[in-house]
Design a protein around this motif. Structure first.
Motif, mmCIF file in Angstrom:
data_model
loop_
_atom_site.group_PDB
_atom_site.id
_atom_site.type_symbol
_atom_site.label_atom_id
_atom_site.label_comp_id
_atom_site.label_asym_id
_atom_site.label_seq_id
_atom_site.Cartn_x
_atom_site.Cartn_y
_atom_site.Cartn_z
ATOM 1 N N MET A 1 23.372 66.967 47.172
ATOM 2 C CA MET A 1 22.259 65.752 47.073
ATOM 3 C C MET A 1 21.300 66.877 46.527
ATOM 4 S SD MET A 1 22.842 62.730 47.083
ATOM 5 C CE MET A 1 20.940 62.126 47.000
ATOM 6 N N ARG A 2 20.847 66.089 45.224
ATOM 7 C CA ARG A 2 19.280 66.761 44.388
ATOM 8 C C ARG A 2 18.020 67.537 45.610
ATOM 9 N NH1 ARG A 2 18.395 67.432 38.665
ATOM 10 N NH2 ARG A 2 20.429 66.187 38.908
ATOM 11 N N THR A 3 18.125 68.015 46.171
ATOM 12 C CA THR A 3 16.582 67.797 46.593
ATOM 13 C C THR A 3 15.427 68.353 45.966
ATOM 14 O OG1 THR A 3 17.145 70.176 47.552
ATOM 15 C CG2 THR A 3 17.808 67.260 48.571
ATOM 16 N N LEU A 4 14.243 68.648 46.741
ATOM 17 C CA LEU A 4 13.083 69.902 45.916
ATOM 18 C C LEU A 4 12.339 69.902 47.148
ATOM 19 C CD1 LEU A 4 13.366 68.442 43.092
ATOM 20 C CD2 LEU A 4 10.537 68.096 43.169
ATOM 21 N N ARG A 5 11.612 71.134 47.107
ATOM 22 C CA ARG A 5 11.100 71.883 48.321
ATOM 23 C C ARG A 5 9.990 71.207 48.729
ATOM 24 N NH1 ARG A 5 8.929 76.950 48.722
ATOM 25 N NH2 ARG A 5 9.246 77.333 45.881
ATOM 26 N N THR A 6 9.171 71.000 49.655
ATOM 27 C CA THR A 6 7.767 70.779 50.088
ATOM 28 C C THR A 6 7.295 71.884 50.570
ATOM 29 O OG1 THR A 6 8.946 68.567 50.663
ATOM 30 C CG2 THR A 6 6.527 68.891 51.344
ATOM 31 N N VAL A 7 5.818 72.502 50.002
ATOM 32 C CA VAL A 7 5.425 73.213 49.916
ATOM 33 C C VAL A 7 3.588 73.098 50.555
ATOM 34 C CG1 VAL A 7 6.173 74.980 48.804
ATOM 35 C CG2 VAL A 7 3.541 73.782 48.011
ATOM 36 N N ARG A 8 3.181 73.214 51.722
ATOM 37 C CA ARG A 8 1.527 72.581 52.392
ATOM 38 C C ARG A 8 0.192 73.588 51.070
ATOM 39 N NH1 ARG A 8 -1.949 74.460 55.737
ATOM 40 N NH2 ARG A 8 -0.396 76.114 56.742
ATOM 41 N N VAL A 9 -0.471 72.626 50.541
ATOM 42 C CA VAL A 9 -1.489 73.919 49.714
ATOM 43 C C VAL A 9 -2.263 74.260 51.054
ATOM 44 C CG1 VAL A 9 -3.696 73.355 47.945
ATOM 45 C CG2 VAL A 9 -1.237 72.102 48.136
ATOM 46 N N THR A 10 -2.713 75.307 50.407
ATOM 47 C CA THR A 10 -4.031 76.796 51.523
ATOM 48 C C THR A 10 -5.069 76.967 50.920
ATOM 49 O OG1 THR A 10 -2.318 78.657 50.760
ATOM 50 C CG2 THR A 10 -1.995 77.240 52.945
ATOM 51 N N ARG A 11 -4.808 77.005 49.382
ATOM 52 C CA ARG A 11 -6.006 77.371 48.888
ATOM 53 C C ARG A 11 -6.355 76.712 47.258
ATOM 54 N NH1 ARG A 11 -7.771 82.551 45.650
ATOM 55 N NH2 ARG A 11 -5.931 83.166 46.296
ATOM 56 N N TYR A 12 -7.348 76.345 47.122
ATOM 57 C CA TYR A 12 -7.457 75.648 46.121
ATOM 58 C C TYR A 12 -8.198 76.816 45.019
ATOM 59 C CZ TYR A 12 -9.826 73.208 41.968
ATOM 60 O OH TYR A 12 -9.894 72.690 40.433
ATOM 61 N N VAL A 13 -7.531 77.486 44.069
ATOM 62 C CA VAL A 13 -8.170 78.796 43.293
ATOM 63 C C VAL A 13 -8.740 78.752 41.818
ATOM 64 C CG1 VAL A 13 -7.169 80.510 42.005
ATOM 65 C CG2 VAL A 13 -5.824 79.124 44.256
ATOM 66 N N THR A 14 -7.984 77.648 40.982
ATOM 67 C CA THR A 14 -8.946 77.215 39.703
ATOM 68 C C THR A 14 -8.797 76.563 38.946
ATOM 69 O OG1 THR A 14 -9.751 78.926 38.105
ATOM 70 C CG2 THR A 14 -7.713 79.218 38.390
ATOM 71 N N PRO A 15 -9.441 75.628 38.978
ATOM 72 C CA PRO A 15 -8.730 74.331 37.341
ATOM 73 C C PRO A 15 -8.737 75.303 36.665
ATOM 74 C CG PRO A 15 -11.148 75.042 37.258
ATOM 75 C CD PRO A 15 -10.627 75.649 38.533
ATOM 76 N N LEU A 16 -7.945 74.210 35.970
ATOM 77 C CA LEU A 16 -7.223 75.210 34.296
ATOM 78 C C LEU A 16 -7.903 73.871 33.276
ATOM 79 C CD1 LEU A 16 -3.434 75.143 35.503
ATOM 80 C CD2 LEU A 16 -5.219 77.054 34.569
#
Length: 259
Positions: free
Chosen positions: A1-16
């Protein structure tokens, strides 16, 4: 089965800020950097659904796209953000979002400098016609050159059929020829569309489409079509993509016509 990893955001770096939905570079708990697409941005979860589905379709077609991951965002990260627009965006996007692997040092594709081979251009034009991607123009190609390879990014404007009020059970739009392909940055170089058409369609069988649509989180589907049954919404995506592959594929005919 196709899966995607899940990560937890720890820091906002910069807007694009060149992105209309104000994506951002963030750091995650795996120490990686990602370009985060916010669920609370203007187009809401439908943009994330389009990004996810189109990105995984591109991967299935062996086109180079950065890794997609689910990104869990704690809205409390906004507490130290002085910009009120970014503060509101983080607050509105708590929970599950979508992110793309950040490609450090990548440069924007320049159609006057970068001359992709006809085979690659044909694959990209076919893919963009299939997913009705309006964001691959000379003005805004959404292509990056990284390690001498062209990478496809930013597919949140794809699948625009799901922005119409009756998209779940209304008129069938799968046969749309996608006239906007005339603005595609690579259309003049896509001289092998007829030659690759059958193989491209064959790569996207029923199982592949079912697996890709199956990746869409229920919470995004509920937000995208409030009040509708989750399985009914999922079937609307599956049905649209499968019917779009049926012959004659008018989006391929249109791309050949305007080439």
């Amino acid at each position: 089965m196709r899966t995607l990893r899940t990560v937890r955001v720890t820091r906002y770096v910069t807007p694009l800020r060149e992105g209309g939905s104000l994506p951002a570079i963030v750091e995650a708990d795996d120490d990686g950097l990602y370009v985060l697409k916010f669920r609370g941005a203007g187009q809401g979860p439908r943009a994330l659904i389009a990004e996810l589905v189109a990105g995984e379709i591109a991967r299935t077609l062996q086109l180079p796209v950065p890794e997609l991951v689910f990104a869990d965002l704690d809205p409390d990260l906004a507490r130290t953000e002085p910009d009120p627009e970014i503060f509101a965006l983080i607050k509105a996007s708590g929970g599950l979002n979508l992110a793309l692997d950040y490609l450090p040092g990548a440069v924007m594709f320049d159609p006057l400098v970068n001359k992709p081979a006809a085979d690659f251009a044909s694959h990209v034009v076919w893919f963009d016609g299939f997913v009705t991607n309006v964001d691959r123009t000379a003005r805004n190609p959404n292509l990056l050159v990284w390690h001498r390879r062209v990478w496809l990014i930013d597919h949140g404007a794809s699948l625009y059929f799901h922005h119409t009020p009756d998209w779940i059970d209304g008129p069938d739009r799968a046969a749309d020829p996608f006239a906007l392909i005339k603005d595609h940055v690579m259309r003049h170089r896509a001289t092998r569309l007829e030659a690759i058409d059958e193989a491209m369609a064959a790569a996207l069988g029923r199982d592949a489409i079912a697996e890709i649509v199956g990746l869409i989180p229920d919470v995004w589907l509920r937000d995208a079509a409030a009040g509708a049954d989750i399985e009914q919404i999922r079937e609307a995506y599956r049905g649209y993509l499968r019917r779009r592959l049926e012959t004659p594929r008018r989006f391929v005919e249109e791309a050949v016509r305007v080439r």
